[in-house]
Design a protein around this motif. Structure first.
Motif, PDB file in Angstrom:
ATOM      1  N   HIS A  26       5.386  -2.622  -4.672  1.00 15.29           N
ATOM      2  CA  HIS A  26       4.246  -3.520  -4.807  1.00 15.29           C
ATOM      3  C   HIS A  26       3.460  -3.277  -6.091  1.00 15.29           C
ATOM      4  CE1 HIS A  26       5.218  -3.779  -0.540  1.00 15.29           C
ATOM      5  NE2 HIS A  26       4.487  -4.893  -0.466  1.00 15.29           N
ATOM      6  N   ARG A  82      -2.435  -1.199 -10.599  1.00 14.56           N
ATOM      7  CA  ARG A  82      -2.517  -2.534 -10.023  1.00 14.56           C
ATOM      8  C   ARG A  82      -1.336  -2.782  -9.090  1.00 14.56           C
ATOM      9  NH1 ARG A  82      -2.399  -5.443 -15.619  1.00 14.56           N
ATOM     10  NH2 ARG A  82      -1.077  -3.602 -15.926  1.00 14.56           N
ATOM     11  N   ARG A 124       0.454  -5.995  -6.523  1.00 14.30           N
ATOM     12  CA  ARG A 124       0.460  -7.438  -6.237  1.00 14.30           C
ATOM     13  C   ARG A 124       0.759  -7.619  -4.755  1.00 14.30           C
ATOM     14  NH1 ARG A 124       0.143 -11.422  -9.631  1.00 14.30           N
ATOM     15  NH2 ARG A 124       0.729 -10.126 -11.426  1.00 14.30           N
ATOM     16  N   ARG A 125      -0.200  -8.222  -4.060  1.00 15.58           N
ATOM     17  CA  ARG A 125      -0.061  -8.430  -2.620  1.00 15.58           C
ATOM     18  C   ARG A 125       0.910  -9.570  -2.335  1.00 15.58           C
ATOM     19  NH1 ARG A 125      -3.834  -6.375   0.788  1.00 15.58           N
ATOM     20  NH2 ARG A 125      -3.969  -8.322   1.979  1.00 15.58           N
ATOM     21  N   PRO A 126       1.372  -9.701  -1.076  1.00 17.00           N
ATOM     22  CA  PRO A 126       2.389 -10.720  -0.756  1.00 17.00           C
ATOM     23  C   PRO A 126       1.994 -12.133  -1.179  1.00 17.00           C
ATOM     24  CG  PRO A 126       2.155  -9.185   1.059  1.00 17.00           C
ATOM     25  CD  PRO A 126       1.091  -8.836   0.078  1.00 17.00           C
ATOM     26  N   GLY A 127       0.706 -12.466  -1.144  1.00 17.77           N
ATOM     27  CA  GLY A 127       0.280 -13.797  -1.538  1.00 17.77           C
ATOM     28  C   GLY A 127       0.156 -13.992  -3.037  1.00 17.77           C
ATOM     29  N   GLY A 128       0.468 -12.959  -3.829  1.00 19.83           N
ATOM     30  CA  GLY A 128       0.361 -13.060  -5.276  1.00 19.83           C
ATOM     31  C   GLY A 128      -0.937 -12.513  -5.842  1.00 19.83           C
ATOM     32  N   GLU A 129      -1.866 -12.095  -4.983  1.00 16.46           N
ATOM     33  CA  GLU A 129      -3.151 -11.585  -5.456  1.00 16.46           C
ATOM     34  C   GLU A 129      -2.938 -10.257  -6.183  1.00 16.46           C
ATOM     35  OE1 GLU A 129      -7.248  -9.602  -3.624  1.00 16.46           O
ATOM     36  OE2 GLU A 129      -5.696 -10.430  -2.300  1.00 16.46           O
ATOM     37  N   LEU A 130      -3.599 -10.120  -7.364  1.00 15.14           N
ATOM     38  CA  LEU A 130      -3.552  -8.889  -8.134  1.00 15.14           C
ATOM     39  C   LEU A 130      -4.758  -8.037  -7.758  1.00 15.14           C
ATOM     40  CD1 LEU A 130      -1.703  -7.713 -10.396  1.00 15.14           C
ATOM     41  CD2 LEU A 130      -3.424  -8.486 -12.034  1.00 15.14           C
ATOM     42  N   ARG A 131      -4.530  -6.777  -7.392  1.00  6.52           N
ATOM     43  CA  ARG A 131      -5.625  -5.920  -6.932  1.00  6.52           C
ATOM     44  C   ARG A 131      -5.551  -4.578  -7.645  1.00  6.52           C
ATOM     45  NH1 ARG A 131      -6.565  -5.206  -0.612  1.00  6.52           N
ATOM     46  NH2 ARG A 131      -7.612  -7.181  -0.995  1.00  6.52           N
ATOM     47  N   VAL A 165       2.479  -3.236 -10.032  1.00  5.28           N
ATOM     48  CA  VAL A 165       2.725  -4.047 -11.226  1.00  5.28           C
ATOM     49  C   VAL A 165       3.634  -3.262 -12.161  1.00  5.28           C
ATOM     50  CG1 VAL A 165       1.632  -5.081 -13.267  1.00  5.28           C
ATOM     51  CG2 VAL A 165       0.552  -5.284 -11.010  1.00  5.28           C
TER      52      VAL A 165
END
Length: 753
Positions: A152, A179, A181-188, A154
């Motif tokens: 997960h 960083r 990337r969550r399953p929905g594409g959100e970068l955290r 980056v």
């Protein structure tokens, strides 16, 4: 595998001492009042490090349960993570300096976080539900492998994260912002802090870590673009200088910073690789005092705040009026950012960013600086591997050049050295300033043929040999002739050029000897510059019987003497004649009141160099107080010491310097007695008075240095002379001379009116 402790965030990690919830909910039990009632075990952890204490974190446990070793380690890591969040949130919400500071409460703590335990050699991991939720993994879908979590991450942040979890690279405590990337594409953005536990053999066995939401590091669109450009530029940087230049170009303009410094950490010293702006007067005095080469280097111990920040290992932001030591406050009086550069589990360097006007730090800047630090640290390590040969030769040359020039009575000497900017090897340029007897000083500059570690080695041997011959008291032409025969006898294919100047600081008379080197340049007190017509001989190492004639000059006080190597005045695109004219023009326009600035101005126009450059400048001021000298040839008679004492008494009385006559006579008695009793040949007594300093020197023809008694046996009949000399004089010593030695001692005397 052991279960890991779980918490839902800093606001619920323990009692909150009565702070109200921001949403108006009940704050829960008061301090010392556990859920459900009854006694509790409390733990208190400081928030922040030695350089800045932010507060305290309290945690509670039921009696009998307490905190085991794993929980203690995880809580300490969580406290460090909470402190970073507090610092960032406070910087983001800090009002004008005239308003009161915001109250620190649960709203400033990380709202989400969790813990994990990983076995190093198997890659198996136990993680609580909070960690999995941050990564967007359902608890029942986690297979316990660390590789599942890495999927997960980056891609740009994966190398830094792998450096922490790979079995062969796990070392010490670690921290990292990365960083996912969550399953929905959100970068955290997530913050990771971990600690390594070792087995009985000292090998890494387990990693305890905490992961928290680091949304305060979320960069702006512009910052993301900048980080991407920085990453691409660092990928093409193959030397430490190139990495440093990329960092300065990437940070100074976007952050509107006034100063950026990049330095490597070598032991307890900071070795600067690039400063912007490059002018020494743009930096604090403590940095300028360490400016012996192209860039300064300094001990970390002289900058305790910086030393503490490097030990803590995370980005530190210091607003204006923080009360830093002058060496840091002068870099950023309006604000200073300290970026430790991590790589392979250690701090390899530091980047300092400073502002003159008051600067308000925001979360976006912390994001940019945090991301930059990790990439730069890795790039520096890579550049070291690619640039290892050049670094080895550069380190060799640094160690062979003088670290500090001596203080001179009657003048000021400064030197600068710049390595070539092309190629991976260094040259053999060198310089030296050698104090000699009778108020003389030798100025030496030279250049060994070629660019290699071998050239640097020959340079060190030539510098040492010339210094030894000069200190022995040989005249300038003999010093250079001896060095020539030495280099010929070494049977090397290399030769060297050299210019040697013996300057009488009292009379202003200089004797110049050239061995294939450029002639010295003079800037007269009226601003006129001259290229001196000094005779010369062939380079060193060419002809064993070469002769080196001397040329005599007279210098007036205020004259600037410049010795340079050909790298300053000649290149593939610059003929030597034009280069010499350019240097003369710069000398004529310079202010000789500050020789260091003159040297910097000479080098400021040479950004791309085919050859090394060395510059040695001396401003001759003349002596305000002229020394007085007297000499006495000691007769080898039974009463030789008596005659020497009478000569000393008459001389000091004639100089009105008999305030310390008894001590002076004692020193003369001991030194003359030793010379007459233990040597043969001529013995000479020299007296020199300069101000309130009396120097007593006895020359003899024996090369054997005096030996002070190892033990103080006052019943013995011998061996006490040097002990008495040491006791009554301010300093004493022995110098080798051609065919003998000189034993000297200095006294402080009061001159009678």
């Amino acid at each position: 595998m052991r279960d890991v402790p779980e918490w839902s965030g800093g606001a619920r990690a323990g009692p909150t001492a009565g702070h109200a919830d921001p949403d108006g909910a009940d704050p829960g039990p008061r301090s010392g009042e556990p859920p459900g009632g009854g006694p509790v075990v409390l733990g208190a952890l400081p928030l922040g490090g030695e350089s800045r204490l932010l507060g305290c974190l309290l945690v509670a446990a039921r009696p009998g349960a307490g905190f085991d070793a794993d929980q203690r380690a995880l809580l300490e890591l969580y406290a460090d993570q909470t402190a970073a969040g507090l610092e960032a949130a406070a910087a983001r919400t800090l009002p004008a300096r005239t308003e009161p500071s915001p109250r620190t409460g649960p709203g400033l703590l990380p709202r989400r976080g969790g813990a994990f335990v990983m076995t190093v050699h198997t890659g198996r991991m136990a993680a609580d539900d909070s960690v999995l939720d941050l990564l967007g993994i359902a608890p029942d879908a986690f297979d316990g492998n660390v590789s599942t979590l890495l999927e997960h991450t980056v891609p740009d942040d994966l190398p830094a994260l792998m450096a922490i979890v790979e079995p062969g690279r796990v070392v010490g405590d670690q921290q990292l912002a990365f960083r996912i990337r969550r399953p929905g594409g959100e970068l955290r953005w997530l913050g990771l802090r971990c600690r390594v536990q070792t087995d009985a053999r000292g090998a890494p066995a387990r990693v305890l870590g905490v992961v928290g939401d680091a949304s305060y590091l979320r960069p702006s669109v512009d910052d993301v673009s900048l980080v991407q450009r920085l990453s691409a530029a660092l990928a093409g940087a193959t030397t430490i200088r190139e990495v440093s230049r990329v960092v300065v170009d990437a940070l100074r303009e976007p952050l509107r910073a006034d100063r950026v410094a990049v330095a490597e950490l070598e032991g307890d010293r900071l070795v600067v690789t690039l400063l912007d702006p490059p002018q020494p007067d743009a930096w604090p005095e403590s940095w300028r005092s360490e400016w012996r080469s192209e860039w300064p280097d300094a001990s970390c111990h002289t900058l305790p705040t910086l030393e503490g920040a490097l030990r803590e290992g995370h980005v530190s932001l210091w607003p204006a009026d923080t009360g830093l030591e002058p060496g840091l406050a002068g870099i950023g009086p309006g604000g200073l950012a300290v970026l430790p550069l991590p790589a392979e589990g250690r701090t390899v360097g530091v980047c300092l960013v400073g502002w003159d006007r008051e600067h308000r730090f925001g979360a976006e800047e912390r994001s940019l600086l945090t991301a930059t630090a990790g990439m730069v640290g890795q790039a520096l390590t890579r550049a070291h591997a690619l640039d290892a040969g050049h670094e080895l030769a550069t380190m060799l040359q640094r160690s062979l050049l003088p670290r500090k020039l001596p203080d001179l009575g009657g003048g000021t000497a400064v030197a600068r050295y710049l390595p070539a900017t092309r190629g991976l090897e260094v040259g053999g340029d060198w310089y030296d300033v050698i104090p000699l007897a009778d108020g003389h000083v030798a100025l030496v500059i030279g250049d060994v043929q070629g660019h290699s570690a071998g050239a640097a080695t020959i340079m060190g041997q030539m510098r040492t040999a010339i210094r030894a011959y000069a200190v022995e008291g040989h005249p300038p032409d003999v010093v250079v002739a001896h060095a020539n025969r030495l280099l010929v006898g070494m049977e090397t294919d290399l030769f060297a050029t050299c210019c040697y100047v013996d300057l009488d600081m009292e009379e202003g008379i200089a004797w110049v000897v050239r061995a294939g080197h450029l002639p010295p340049l003079l800037r007269l007190p009226d601003g006129t510059t001259l290229e001196t017509a000094a005779e010369g001989g062939p380079p060193l190492g060419v002809l064993a019987d070469a002769e080196y004639p001397m040329t005599e000059w007279g210098l007036a006080p205020g004259t600037l003497l410049a010795l340079v190597t050909d790298g300053l005045v000649e290149s593939s695109s610059l003929p030597m004649e034009e280069g010499m004219r350019a240097v003369r023009g710069l000398l004529a326009a310079a202010d000789p009141a500050d020789p260091g600035r003159v040297a910097d101005e000479l080098l400021a126009h040479h950004h791309r160099r085919d050859d090394d450059v060395a510059v040695l400048l001396l401003r001759y001021d003349g002596m305000r107080v002229r020394p007085i000298r007297a000499r006495w040839a000691v007769w080898r008679l039974p009463d030789a010491v008596m005659h020497a004492r009478r000569f000393t008494a008459r001389t000091l009385r004639s100089w009105s310097a008999d305030g310390a006559l008894d001590m002076a006579l004692l020193v003369v008695s001991e030194l003359v007695t030793n010379a007459v009793a233990h040597t043969r040949g001529e013995v000479r007594l020299d007296l020199t008075l300069a101000g309130d300093r009396l120097r007593i020197a006895v020359n003899d023809t024996s090369p054997r240095a005096p030996v002070r008694a190892a033990s103080t046996d006052w019943e013995a009949t011998g061996g006490r002379g040097l002990l008495l000399v040491e006791a009554v004089s301010t300093s004493w010593g022995s110098l080798p001379l051609g065919g003998g030695k000189q034993v000297w001692a200095e006294l402080t005397v009061e001159r009678t009116p």
